[in-house]
Design a protein around this motif. Structure first.
Motif, PDB file in Angstrom:
ATOM      1  N   PRO A 184       3.546  15.184 -17.517  1.00 15.29           N
ATOM      2  CA  PRO A 184       3.131  13.905 -16.912  1.00 15.29           C
ATOM      3  C   PRO A 184       4.189  12.800 -16.966  1.00 15.29           C
ATOM      4  N   ALA A 185       4.922  12.687 -18.056  1.00 17.99           N
ATOM      5  CA  ALA A 185       5.929  11.624 -18.169  1.00 17.99           C
ATOM      6  C   ALA A 185       7.044  11.823 -17.139  1.00 17.99           C
ATOM      7  N   GLU A 186       7.481  13.050 -17.003  1.00 17.92           N
ATOM      8  CA  GLU A 186       8.549  13.330 -16.042  1.00 17.92           C
ATOM      9  C   GLU A 186       8.038  13.184 -14.607  1.00 17.92           C
ATOM     10  N   ALA A 187       6.808  13.618 -14.356  1.00 24.55           N
ATOM     11  CA  ALA A 187       6.216  13.482 -13.019  1.00 24.55           C
ATOM     12  C   ALA A 187       6.072  12.001 -12.645  1.00 24.55           C
ATOM     13  N   MET A 188       5.684  11.159 -13.609  1.00 26.31           N
ATOM     14  CA  MET A 188       5.540   9.724 -13.340  1.00 26.31           C
ATOM     15  C   MET A 188       6.889   9.087 -13.040  1.00 26.31           C
ATOM     16  N   LEU A 189       7.941   9.528 -13.743  1.00 29.16           N
ATOM     17  CA  LEU A 189       9.281   9.009 -13.488  1.00 29.16           C
ATOM     18  C   LEU A 189       9.712   9.312 -12.062  1.00 29.16           C
ATOM     19  N   TYR A 190       9.568  10.549 -11.633  1.00 24.19           N
ATOM     20  CA  TYR A 190       9.983  10.926 -10.284  1.00 24.19           C
ATOM     21  C   TYR A 190       9.121  10.244  -9.228  1.00 24.19           C
ATOM     22  N   THR A 236       0.800  -1.232   0.000  1.00 21.65           N
ATOM     23  CA  THR A 236       0.000   0.000   0.000  1.00 21.65           C
ATOM     24  C   THR A 236       0.829   1.276   0.000  1.00 21.65           C
ATOM     25  N   LEU A 237       1.864   1.349   0.819  1.00 22.85           N
ATOM     26  CA  LEU A 237       2.613   2.609   0.936  1.00 22.85           C
ATOM     27  C   LEU A 237       3.240   3.070  -0.386  1.00 22.85           C
ATOM     28  N   PRO A 238       3.901   2.210  -1.148  1.00 22.42           N
ATOM     29  CA  PRO A 238       4.459   2.696  -2.422  1.00 22.42           C
ATOM     30  C   PRO A 238       3.385   3.226  -3.382  1.00 22.42           C
ATOM     31  N   LEU A 239       2.230   2.563  -3.421  1.00 26.45           N
ATOM     32  CA  LEU A 239       1.156   3.052  -4.291  1.00 26.45           C
ATOM     33  C   LEU A 239       0.639   4.413  -3.831  1.00 26.45           C
ATOM     34  N   LEU A 240       0.446   4.561  -2.524  1.00 24.91           N
ATOM     35  CA  LEU A 240      -0.022   5.847  -1.995  1.00 24.91           C
ATOM     36  C   LEU A 240       0.997   6.955  -2.246  1.00 24.91           C
ATOM     37  N   VAL A 241       2.255   6.654  -2.005  1.00 22.18           N
ATOM     38  CA  VAL A 241       3.307   7.656  -2.224  1.00 22.18           C
ATOM     39  C   VAL A 241       3.380   8.034  -3.697  1.00 22.18           C
ATOM     40  N   MET A 242       3.331   7.048  -4.561  1.00 21.15           N
ATOM     41  CA  MET A 242       3.441   7.329  -5.994  1.00 21.15           C
ATOM     42  C   MET A 242       2.262   8.182  -6.481  1.00 21.15           C
ATOM     43  N   ALA A 243       1.052   7.822  -6.102  1.00 19.46           N
ATOM     44  CA  ALA A 243      -0.124   8.576  -6.555  1.00 19.46           C
ATOM     45  C   ALA A 243      -0.140   9.989  -5.986  1.00 19.46           C
ATOM     46  N   SER A 244       0.136  10.122  -4.692  1.00 17.37           N
ATOM     47  CA  SER A 244       0.074  11.460  -4.084  1.00 17.37           C
ATOM     48  C   SER A 244       1.183  12.369  -4.613  1.00 17.37           C
ATOM     49  N   LEU A 245       2.383  11.849  -4.764  1.00 17.44           N
ATOM     50  CA  LEU A 245       3.461  12.677  -5.302  1.00 17.44           C
ATOM     51  C   LEU A 245       3.201  13.041  -6.763  1.00 17.44           C
ATOM     52  N   TYR A 246       2.665  12.121  -7.521  1.00 17.24           N
ATOM     53  CA  TYR A 246       2.402  12.388  -8.937  1.00 17.24           C
ATOM     54  C   TYR A 246       1.377  13.507  -9.093  1.00 17.24           C
ATOM     55  N   TYR A 247       0.244  13.379  -8.449  1.00 17.91           N
ATOM     56  CA  TYR A 247      -0.833  14.362  -8.647  1.00 17.91           C
ATOM     57  C   TYR A 247      -0.602  15.664  -7.885  1.00 17.91           C
ATOM     58  N   TRP A 248      -0.298  15.576  -6.598  1.00  9.49           N
ATOM     59  CA  TRP A 248      -0.298  16.775  -5.766  1.00  9.49           C
ATOM     60  C   TRP A 248       1.039  17.508  -5.740  1.00  9.49           C
ATOM     61  N   VAL A 249       2.141  16.783  -5.884  1.00 12.47           N
ATOM     62  CA  VAL A 249       3.439  17.464  -5.763  1.00 12.47           C
ATOM     63  C   VAL A 249       4.009  17.782  -7.145  1.00 12.47           C
ATOM     64  N   ILE A 289       2.803  17.383 -10.327  1.00 12.66           N
ATOM     65  CA  ILE A 289       1.958  18.017 -11.349  1.00 12.66           C
ATOM     66  C   ILE A 289       1.373  19.338 -10.829  1.00 12.66           C
ATOM     67  N   ASP A 290       0.694  19.318  -9.668  1.00 11.39           N
ATOM     68  CA  ASP A 290       0.029  20.532  -9.151  1.00 11.39           C
ATOM     69  C   ASP A 290       1.018  21.578  -8.646  1.00 11.39           C
ATOM     70  N   HIS A 291       2.033  21.145  -7.909  1.00 17.33           N
ATOM     71  CA  HIS A 291       2.945  22.118  -7.293  1.00 17.33           C
ATOM     72  C   HIS A 291       4.089  22.523  -8.240  1.00 17.33           C
TER      73      HIS A 291
END
Length: 191
Positions: free
Chosen positions: A147-153, A125-138, A140-142
């Motif tokens: 999207p490709a670079e955000a998904m990589l990070y 669960t933790l890796p999925l939560l970290v990946m989704a929250s960092l991708y969308y909120w940090v 992309i939004d911040h």
């Protein structure tokens, strides 16, 4: 022997030469074996034993095919090797050494199972939560990354979380073992 029309069917013409078919060859081989076994006299028992052994050897040689690995017969004579189930069963039936008794109590078993379940759930669960929250909120939004670079990070961060969880599990296991060894040494000093 004269060739009758029925016998001519057993012959084939190949490049102008006559060749017997495989069926007639096999019948002749059977006839030769019958005649050979009937022609042995009672006075020649030793020769009969030798010829029987030779025939057995010939039969074994005929059974050996050049393209078949003959070690298959050797495998049947080998003792059975222990597989994983046999090794586990043997380990479970083995007596517990006195210095290891402290690890096999009900309390330790319950703790080990609880830690296994907890860390397994965290690894999922933790890796999925970290990946989704960092991708969308940090990312992309911040930071407004593509999207490709955000998904990589986000993927790299999720991999780091997996490594941290595995390291935490190893540390806890090492700490428990060290505490148990310290407890065992303290008990030995008291004695």
């Amino acid at each position: 022997m004269s060739d009758t029309p029925e016998q001519e069917q057993d012959f084939e013409l190949i490049d102008g030469a006559e060749r017997k078919s495989s069926t007639s060859d096999s019948f002749e081989a059977v006839d030769e074996k019958k005649n050979g076994s009937q022609s042995v006299s009672e006075n020649e028992d030793d020769n009969a034993d030798k010829s029987a052994k030779e025939e057995d050897d010939e039969v074994e040689e005929e059974m050996k095919l050049p393209f078949v690995d003959q070690s298959i017969k050797d495998d049947a004579n080998r003792p059975k090797e222990k597989d994983g189930e046999d090794l586990v069963e043997e380990a479970l039936k083995a007596p517990i050494r006195p210095d290891q008794e402290q690890f096999y109590t009900a309390e330790h078993s319950n703790r080990a199972i609880t830690l296994l379940i907890a860390f397994s759930a965290m690894m999922f669960t933790l890796p999925l939560l970290v990946m989704a929250s960092l991708y969308y909120w940090v990312f992309i939004d911040h930071f407004h990354l593509p999207p490709a670079e955000a998904m990589l990070y986000a993927g790299v961060c999720a991999a780091l979380v997996v490594i941290l969880i595995a390291a935490a599990f190893c540390y806890i296991a090492w700490k428990e073992e060290k505490d148990a060894e310290d407890k065992l040494r303290a008990e030995k000093k008291k004695e």
